[in-house]
Write an enzyme that holds these catalytic residues in place. Structure first.
Site, mmCIF file in Angstrom:
data_model
loop_
_atom_site.group_PDB
_atom_site.id
_atom_site.type_symbol
_atom_site.label_atom_id
_atom_site.label_comp_id
_atom_site.label_asym_id
_atom_site.label_seq_id
_atom_site.Cartn_x
_atom_site.Cartn_y
_atom_site.Cartn_z
ATOM 1 N N GLU A 333 -13.454 21.832 61.201
ATOM 2 C CA GLU A 333 -14.001 20.729 61.988
ATOM 3 C C GLU A 333 -15.528 20.867 62.051
ATOM 4 O O GLU A 333 -16.265 19.980 61.646
ATOM 5 C CB GLU A 333 -13.397 20.771 63.391
ATOM 6 C CG GLU A 333 -13.959 19.719 64.337
ATOM 7 C CD GLU A 333 -13.540 19.958 65.782
ATOM 8 O OE1 GLU A 333 -13.645 19.006 66.573
ATOM 9 O OE2 GLU A 333 -13.137 21.092 66.131
ATOM 10 N N HIS A 334 -16.006 21.989 62.589
ATOM 11 C CA HIS A 334 -17.437 22.279 62.653
ATOM 12 C C HIS A 334 -17.754 23.423 61.696
ATOM 13 O O HIS A 334 -17.058 24.437 61.682
ATOM 14 C CB HIS A 334 -17.852 22.748 64.055
ATOM 15 C CG HIS A 334 -17.537 21.786 65.161
ATOM 16 N ND1 HIS A 334 -18.344 20.711 65.481
ATOM 17 C CD2 HIS A 334 -16.504 21.757 66.039
ATOM 18 C CE1 HIS A 334 -17.820 20.072 66.520
ATOM 19 N NE2 HIS A 334 -16.702 20.682 66.868
#
Length: 439
Positions: A333-334
């Site tokens: 995601e990040h």
């Protein structure tokens, strides 16, 4: 506290693959239990929402006639939230709006693909969208900002925020501030699987929505999956996850500091530091206790469970090429590329929803203030999805327009293929029969 430490070169392919598993990879426990919740909301409406708010969110006294925030609630929120917090929300919204306005597609485009024949796209807002803002492990006005602003920029006419009530039966004040400043005036006191069901089916108070976006717990993820034939569940956004990719140009203590950003979200988060430098890995391990000493007990508990379990820790790669390969396998995601020379690695990264470059771009800045959307696909969703954007709130229609000048060659090609595929009236519709009518 024992932090999980893995050496990629020592792992079998199966063990390496196991590192990429997320907390909600197996939703069977939740899928079995959200079914009755969904059915109760479908059949009982507001009464079920209020009951689940009392039972699950401990919102004592929540009533079926008190499921929607009032104008007085919004007004009171501005007196309850500190001025510096309101200012920070305004600052973030300005950047988020500026970014998403640039991102917006033009309302319509047409290209002349052949002389006299035009094709293109038209974009129109989705008629109604539910914006899910979690609350169980904290209050998240930032999620309100990230979901609301692109929806407003896209021009969605019917927007509603769903967020769990607190023990006092009220919506988090900063969430109401962010909603009003972003341009959303409808906020429902409902969270979890029951909120997804309410958005999907509607209740006496809640208007049915065509789509729901926003991150949530495995309960929310499971409900979205079960209701995917009733409401568009949007991109897969579950518990937080990140990878910190660090090379030997940085101090491991900095890598440890950023590793804790997403790890502190909750025990179901995922957070890995991946580096080819044993020095960085050892410095990170040594720095964690000092960082934990500056955090509250609950955030320490959450992050220690993550970093000491199977969903987080430190991974030592053979070299940075191996480290980048693992990032692509993980599809986070990040992703932070923590390096004094981050652009050297950017070309090797293909599977990440958000890529934050260099030592001055921690996830914190991206989550709250930079502008790009922080609602991102989880569970390796980055392999096929991008961040939440204006385009998630619009629908695309193809446009075609053929003039008399452009008709003949297109009709000839269409007639040939229609005959080949055996569709008689496809062919008839572009034959001399049509030509007679046109005359």
């Amino acid at each position: 506290m024992q932090v999980t430490f893995k050496v990629l070169a020592d792992l079998t392919p199966a063990e390496r693959s196991d590192l990429t598993r997320r907390s909600e990879a197996d939703l069977s426990f939740f899928l079995e239990r959200v079914g009755p919740i969904i059915e109760a909301v479908k059949t009982e409406g507001d009464a079920a929402l209020a009951r689940f708010g009392r039972d699950f969110d401990k919102a004592a006294g929540l009533r079926p006639d008190d499921l929607k925030a009032t104008e007085a609630d919004f007004d009171a929120a501005f007196t309850q939230v500190a001025p510096e917090v309101i200012a920070a929300i305004r600052f973030g919204i300005e950047n988020i709006r500026s970014f998403h306005e640039e991102q917006s597609p033009e309302a319509m485009w047409l290209k002349e693909v052949r002389p006299g024949a035009f094709a293109g796209d038209r974009f129109t807002p989705i008629s109604s969208v539910a914006l899910y803002v979690p609350r169980g492990k904290g209050a998240f006005p930032s999620v309100t900002m990230m979901t609301s602003v692109p929806a407003v920029v896209a021009g969605v006419p019917d927007l509603a925020i769903f967020t769990p009530p607190g023990p006092d039966g009220k919506v988090d004040a900063a969430t109401l501030v962010a909603a009003r400043l972003a341009g959303v005036s409808t906020v429902y006191k409902a969270g979890g699987a029951q909120a997804v069901a309410a958005a999907a089916y509607g209740t006496e108070t809640v208007k049915r929505a065509r789509k729901i976006v926003g991150p949530g717990s495995p309960w929310v993820v499971a409900a979205k999956r079960l209701l995917s034939s009733v409401i568009d569940p949007g991109l897969p956004a579950g518990p937080s996850e990140c990878v910190i990719l660090a090379d030997d140009t940085v101090h491991g203590g900095l890598a440890a500091l950023d590793l804790l950003i997403e790890a502190e979200h909750g025990p179901d988060s995922s957070a890995w530091l991946v580096t080819s430098s044993r020095r960085v890995a050892e410095e990170a391990l040594a720095a964690l206790p000092e960082h934990w000493s500056r955090m509250g007990a609950q955030r320490v508990e959450f992050s220690q469970k993550v970093l000491g379990g199977r969903s987080g820790g430190i991974i030592l790669a053979r070299d940075m090429a191996d480290a980048c390969a693992f990032v692509n396998e993980y599809a986070p995601e990040h992703l932070e590329i923590l390096s004094e020379k981050p652009f050297e690695y950017l070309g090797d990264i293909t599977e990440a929803a958000e890529i934050l470059m260099g030592t001055h771009t921690p996830v914190s800045i991206a989550n709250f203030a930079l502008g790009p959307n922080a609602v991102l696909p989880t569970s390796a969703g980055a392999s096929t999805y991008g961040p939440l954007s204006v385009t998630d709130f619009v629908r695309r229609s193809s446009i075609g327009y053929v003039t008399p000048k452009g008709y003949a060659p297109l009709a000839e090609a269409a007639h040939t293929l229609a005959r080949y595929e055996g569709f008689d009236n496809h062919a008839n519709a572009v034959s001399e029969i049509r030509t007679r009518y046109l005359k």
